[in-house]
Design a protein around this motif. Structure first.
Motif, PDB file in Angstrom:
ATOM      1  N   ILE A 285      -5.657   2.645  -9.941  1.00 49.23           N
ATOM      2  CA  ILE A 285      -6.752   3.763  -9.354  1.00 49.23           C
ATOM      3  C   ILE A 285      -5.926   5.048  -8.722  1.00 49.23           C
ATOM      4  CG2 ILE A 285      -8.686   4.481  -8.215  1.00 49.23           C
ATOM      5  CD1 ILE A 285      -9.101   3.064 -10.859  1.00 49.23           C
ATOM      6  N   ASN A 286      -5.060   4.382  -7.769  1.00 51.31           N
ATOM      7  CA  ASN A 286      -4.416   5.441  -7.000  1.00 51.31           C
ATOM      8  C   ASN A 286      -3.227   6.340  -7.682  1.00 51.31           C
ATOM      9  OD1 ASN A 286      -5.399   5.800  -3.929  1.00 51.31           O
ATOM     10  ND2 ASN A 286      -5.357   3.692  -4.394  1.00 51.31           N
ATOM     11  N   HIS A 287      -2.713   5.566  -8.706  1.00 48.53           N
ATOM     12  CA  HIS A 287      -1.798   6.128  -9.805  1.00 48.53           C
ATOM     13  C   HIS A 287      -2.468   7.323 -10.514  1.00 48.53           C
ATOM     14  CE1 HIS A 287       1.812   6.425 -12.265  1.00 48.53           C
ATOM     15  NE2 HIS A 287       0.832   6.708 -13.139  1.00 48.53           N
ATOM     16  N   ASN A 288      -3.687   6.930 -11.103  1.00 48.77           N
ATOM     17  CA  ASN A 288      -4.526   8.012 -11.615  1.00 48.77           C
ATOM     18  C   ASN A 288      -5.053   9.039 -10.848  1.00 48.77           C
ATOM     19  OD1 ASN A 288      -4.419   6.715 -14.270  1.00 48.77           O
ATOM     20  ND2 ASN A 288      -6.089   5.205 -13.663  1.00 48.77           N
ATOM     21  N   LEU A 289      -5.056   8.812  -9.635  1.00 47.28           N
ATOM     22  CA  LEU A 289      -5.718  10.012  -8.624  1.00 47.28           C
ATOM     23  C   LEU A 289      -4.266  10.802  -8.151  1.00 47.28           C
ATOM     24  CD1 LEU A 289      -8.124   8.042  -6.529  1.00 47.28           C
ATOM     25  CD2 LEU A 289      -8.692   9.950  -7.950  1.00 47.28           C
ATOM     26  N   LYS A 290      -3.042  10.460  -8.802  1.00 49.96           N
ATOM     27  CA  LYS A 290      -1.745  10.973  -8.213  1.00 49.96           C
ATOM     28  C   LYS A 290      -1.407  10.599  -6.955  1.00 49.96           C
ATOM     29  CE  LYS A 290      -2.088  14.487 -12.185  1.00 49.96           C
ATOM     30  NZ  LYS A 290      -2.189  15.872 -12.391  1.00 49.96           N
ATOM     31  N   GLU A 291      -1.985   9.743  -6.304  1.00 51.26           N
ATOM     32  CA  GLU A 291      -1.527   9.091  -4.962  1.00 51.26           C
ATOM     33  C   GLU A 291      -0.553   8.217  -5.071  1.00 51.26           C
ATOM     34  OE1 GLU A 291      -2.487  10.555  -2.264  1.00 51.26           O
ATOM     35  OE2 GLU A 291      -4.297  11.732  -2.743  1.00 51.26           O
ATOM     36  N   TYR A 292       0.716   8.400  -5.494  1.00 52.73           N
ATOM     37  CA  TYR A 292       1.646   7.692  -6.107  1.00 52.73           C
ATOM     38  C   TYR A 292       2.113   6.835  -4.826  1.00 52.73           C
ATOM     39  CZ  TYR A 292       1.415  10.691 -10.090  1.00 52.73           C
ATOM     40  OH  TYR A 292       0.841  11.397 -11.081  1.00 52.73           O
ATOM     41  N   GLN A 293       2.497   7.454  -3.748  1.00 52.44           N
ATOM     42  CA  GLN A 293       2.901   6.577  -2.518  1.00 52.44           C
ATOM     43  C   GLN A 293       2.067   5.539  -2.390  1.00 52.44           C
ATOM     44  OE1 GLN A 293       6.020   6.646  -1.311  1.00 52.44           O
ATOM     45  NE2 GLN A 293       6.814   8.620  -1.238  1.00 52.44           N
ATOM     46  N   LEU A 294       0.650   5.838  -2.148  1.00 53.41           N
ATOM     47  CA  LEU A 294      -0.339   4.768  -2.111  1.00 53.41           C
ATOM     48  C   LEU A 294      -0.381   3.673  -3.184  1.00 53.41           C
ATOM     49  CD1 LEU A 294      -2.409   3.629   0.089  1.00 53.41           C
ATOM     50  CD2 LEU A 294      -4.161   5.219  -1.143  1.00 53.41           C
ATOM     51  N   ALA A 295      -0.354   4.392  -4.168  1.00 49.68           N
ATOM     52  CA  ALA A 295      -0.016   3.369  -5.500  1.00 49.68           C
ATOM     53  C   ALA A 295       0.690   2.371  -5.589  1.00 49.68           C
ATOM     54  CB  ALA A 295       0.001   4.230  -6.805  1.00 49.68           C
ATOM     55  N   ILE A 296       2.192   2.692  -5.099  1.00 52.91           N
ATOM     56  CA  ILE A 296       3.286   1.895  -4.785  1.00 52.91           C
ATOM     57  C   ILE A 296       3.139   0.932  -3.581  1.00 52.91           C
ATOM     58  CG2 ILE A 296       5.508   1.947  -4.071  1.00 52.91           C
ATOM     59  CD1 ILE A 296       5.982   4.620  -5.450  1.00 52.91           C
ATOM     60  N   LYS A 297       2.191   1.240  -2.521  1.00 55.77           N
ATOM     61  CA  LYS A 297       2.056   0.619  -1.474  1.00 55.77           C
ATOM     62  C   LYS A 297       1.105  -0.720  -2.024  1.00 55.77           C
ATOM     63  CE  LYS A 297      -0.129   0.424   3.168  1.00 55.77           C
ATOM     64  NZ  LYS A 297      -0.757   1.272   4.067  1.00 55.77           N
TER      65      LYS A 297
ATOM     66  N   GLN B  36       2.026  -4.625  -2.011  1.00 54.81           N
ATOM     67  CA  GLN B  36       1.088  -5.627  -1.330  1.00 54.81           C
ATOM     68  C   GLN B  36       0.879  -6.693  -2.561  1.00 54.81           C
ATOM     69  OE1 GLN B  36      -1.924  -3.147   0.355  1.00 54.81           O
ATOM     70  NE2 GLN B  36      -0.786  -2.871   2.157  1.00 54.81           N
ATOM     71  N   ALA B  37       0.575  -6.195  -3.768  1.00 60.31           N
ATOM     72  CA  ALA B  37      -0.100  -7.247  -4.660  1.00 60.31           C
ATOM     73  C   ALA B  37       1.095  -8.280  -5.104  1.00 60.31           C
ATOM     74  CB  ALA B  37      -0.535  -6.407  -6.064  1.00 60.31           C
ATOM     75  N   LEU B  38       2.049  -7.582  -5.116  1.00 62.71           N
ATOM     76  CA  LEU B  38       3.619  -8.427  -5.337  1.00 62.71           C
ATOM     77  C   LEU B  38       3.769  -9.381  -4.511  1.00 62.71           C
ATOM     78  CD1 LEU B  38       5.763  -7.951  -7.692  1.00 62.71           C
ATOM     79  CD2 LEU B  38       6.842  -6.811  -6.113  1.00 62.71           C
ATOM     80  N   ALA B  39       3.635  -8.966  -3.144  1.00 63.54           N
ATOM     81  CA  ALA B  39       3.508 -10.131  -1.908  1.00 63.54           C
ATOM     82  C   ALA B  39       2.747 -11.136  -2.182  1.00 63.54           C
ATOM     83  CB  ALA B  39       3.515  -9.273  -0.611  1.00 63.54           C
ATOM     84  N   VAL B  40       1.470 -10.887  -2.515  1.00 59.79           N
ATOM     85  CA  VAL B  40       0.553 -11.889  -2.726  1.00 59.79           C
ATOM     86  C   VAL B  40       1.038 -12.606  -3.911  1.00 59.79           C
ATOM     87  CG1 VAL B  40      -1.997 -12.363  -3.093  1.00 59.79           C
ATOM     88  CG2 VAL B  40      -1.479 -10.408  -1.696  1.00 59.79           C
ATOM     89  N   PHE B  41       1.433 -12.081  -4.728  1.00 58.98           N
ATOM     90  CA  PHE B  41       1.578 -12.814  -6.154  1.00 58.98           C
ATOM     91  C   PHE B  41       2.763 -14.049  -5.858  1.00 58.98           C
ATOM     92  CE2 PHE B  41       4.104 -13.634  -9.849  1.00 58.98           C
ATOM     93  CZ  PHE B  41       3.076 -13.793 -10.940  1.00 58.98           C
ATOM     94  N   LYS B  42       3.727 -13.515  -4.926  1.00 60.67           N
ATOM     95  CA  LYS B  42       4.864 -14.372  -4.811  1.00 60.67           C
ATOM     96  C   LYS B  42       4.505 -15.352  -3.844  1.00 60.67           C
ATOM     97  CE  LYS B  42       8.409 -11.161  -5.949  1.00 60.67           C
ATOM     98  NZ  LYS B  42       9.558 -10.144  -5.709  1.00 60.67           N
ATOM     99  N   GLU B  43       3.721 -15.141  -2.575  1.00 57.88           N
ATOM    100  CA  GLU B  43       3.595 -15.686  -1.478  1.00 57.88           C
ATOM    101  C   GLU B  43       2.581 -17.270  -1.776  1.00 57.88           C
ATOM    102  OE1 GLU B  43       2.031 -13.546   1.647  1.00 57.88           O
ATOM    103  OE2 GLU B  43       3.887 -12.448   1.837  1.00 57.88           O
ATOM    104  N   ARG B  44       1.586 -16.743  -2.809  1.00 57.77           N
ATOM    105  CA  ARG B  44       0.680 -17.597  -3.293  1.00 57.77           C
ATOM    106  C   ARG B  44       0.796 -18.107  -4.607  1.00 57.77           C
ATOM    107  NH1 ARG B  44      -1.539 -18.878   1.602  1.00 57.77           N
ATOM    108  NH2 ARG B  44      -1.808 -17.201   2.843  1.00 57.77           N
TER     109      ARG B  44
END
Length: 269
Positions: free
Chosen positions: A120-132, A136-144
Motif C-alpha cells: 500500500i505504501n509503495h502505491n502511495l509512493k512512500e517507498y522508504q516506508l514500503a521498504i521498512k 519487517q515482514a521479512l524478519a517475521v518470515f525468517k524468525e517464525r
C-alpha cells in the motif's frame, strides 16, 4: 474454495447459518457470518457487497472486543479498499490491523499485514516506508519460519524480496533493486513452485537493466517472462513484457521489432 463453490449450495448453507445465529441472538456467530460473506463476495469480485459485509462484521467485533478476529477483518477489508485504489483507507485499515495484532501469536497474519502494508505504501509512493514494512515482514518470515498453508503455489519469501526490489527500483536505486531481485530469483529457483513470481522477477530485472542500458541479459529476460505469462494466461503482464521488448528494440534502433512487439502488447490489453 468459496470462489468455486456451487452457488445454490452456498445460498442454502448461508441462509441456515444466518437463521440459526439470528434466532440465538449470537452476535459473535453473526460477526463471523458477515466476515465469511465479505470474503465470499471478494472472491467473486463483487467488491461493494464485500466491503458492506466486512464493515458489518467489523462493527460487531468492535462491540465484542474480539481484537484478533477484528484484525483479520480489517486486513481483508484493506484488500477491497486497495481494489478501489483507495490506498489511504487501506493504509488506515492495515495500521489498525497491525496494532491489534501486536500481541497475537498468528505470525502468518502479522507477516501478511506487514507485506500488504508495504504494498500500500509503495502505491502511495512512500517507498522508504514500503521498504521498512517489507523488511519487517521479512524478519517475521525468517524468525517464525512462516509457511503458506493455503494450498496455492506461492513463494512468499521471493515475493517479499521482489517487493523490496520494486521500491528500490522506483526510487532509482538500481543497484539495490538488482540485488533484491536476484535474491528473490535465487529463492524461487530453489523450489520452482511459483512460475508467476519468477516471471515478475525476470521482467523487473530486465526493466532495470534496460534503464541502465545494460543489454547483456536482454532481451532474454523479457522473453522468459513473456513465455511464462503466456503459459499461465496472464495477458496484462505479458503485454507489459512486450512493451519492455518494444522499448529494448527501440534503444537498439530496430524499428521493425519495435513495432512488432508494440502491436503485440496492444493485442493483449
Amino acid at each position: 474454495n468459496v470462489k468455486t463453490r456451487n452457488w445454490k449450495d452456498y445460498k442454502t448453507i448461508d441462509k441456515v447459518f444466518y437463521d440459526k445465529s439470528s434466532e440465538a441472538n449470537d452476535t459473535l456467530s453473526l460477526a463471523r457470518y458477515y466476515r465469511i460473506k465479505g470474503s465470499y463476495f471478494r472472491n467473486i469480485e463483487s467488491y461493494d457487497s464485500s466491503y458492506y459485509f466486512y464493515s458489518k462484521s467489523e462493527r460487531m467485533y468492535i462491540k465484542l472486543n474480539k481484537n484478533e478476529e477484528l484484525a483479520y477483518v480489517l486486513f481483508n477489508k484493506a484488500f477491497v479498499e486497495a481494489d478501489y485504489a483507495d490506498y489511504l483507507a487501506a493504509d488506515l485499515s492495515l495500521s489498525k490491523s497491525l496494532l491489534l495484532s501486536k500481541n497475537s501469536n498468528d505470525y502468518k497474519l502479522i507477516y501478511d499485514i506487514l507485506n500488504n502494508y508495504g504494498n500500500i505504501n509503495h502505491n502511495l509512493k512512500e517507498y522508504q516506508l514500503a521498504i521498512k514494512c517489507h523488511k519487517q515482514a521479512l524478519a517475521v518470515f525468517k524468525e517464525r519460519n512462516i509457511k503458506d498453508n493455503s494450498g496455492r503455489n506461492l513463494n512468499l519469501l521471493s515475493a517479499t524480496l521482489n517487493n523490496i526490489g520494486n521500491s528500490y527500483r522506483e526510487m532509482g536505486n538500481y543497484e539495490k533493486a538488482i540485488y533484491y531481485f536476484n535474491k528473490a530469483l535465487r529463492e524461487e529457483l530453489k523450489t520452482k513452485k511459483d512460475p508467476e513470481i519468477q516471471a515478475y522477477i525476470y521482467n523487473n530485472l530486465g526493466y532495470v537493466y534496460l534503464q541502465q542500458k545494460n543489454y547483456t541479459k536482454l532481451p532474454f529476460l523479457f522473453e522468459k517472462a513473456s513465455k511464462i505469462f503466456d503459459s499461465i494466461g496472464e495477458k496484462n503482464e505479458s503485454a507489459i513484457g512486450n512493451m519492455y521488448l518494444s522499448d529494448y528494440y527501440l534503444q537498439k534502433n530496430d524499428t521493425t521489432s519495435t513495432i512488432k512487439f508494440s502491436e503485440k502488447a496492444l493485442q493483449l490489453i
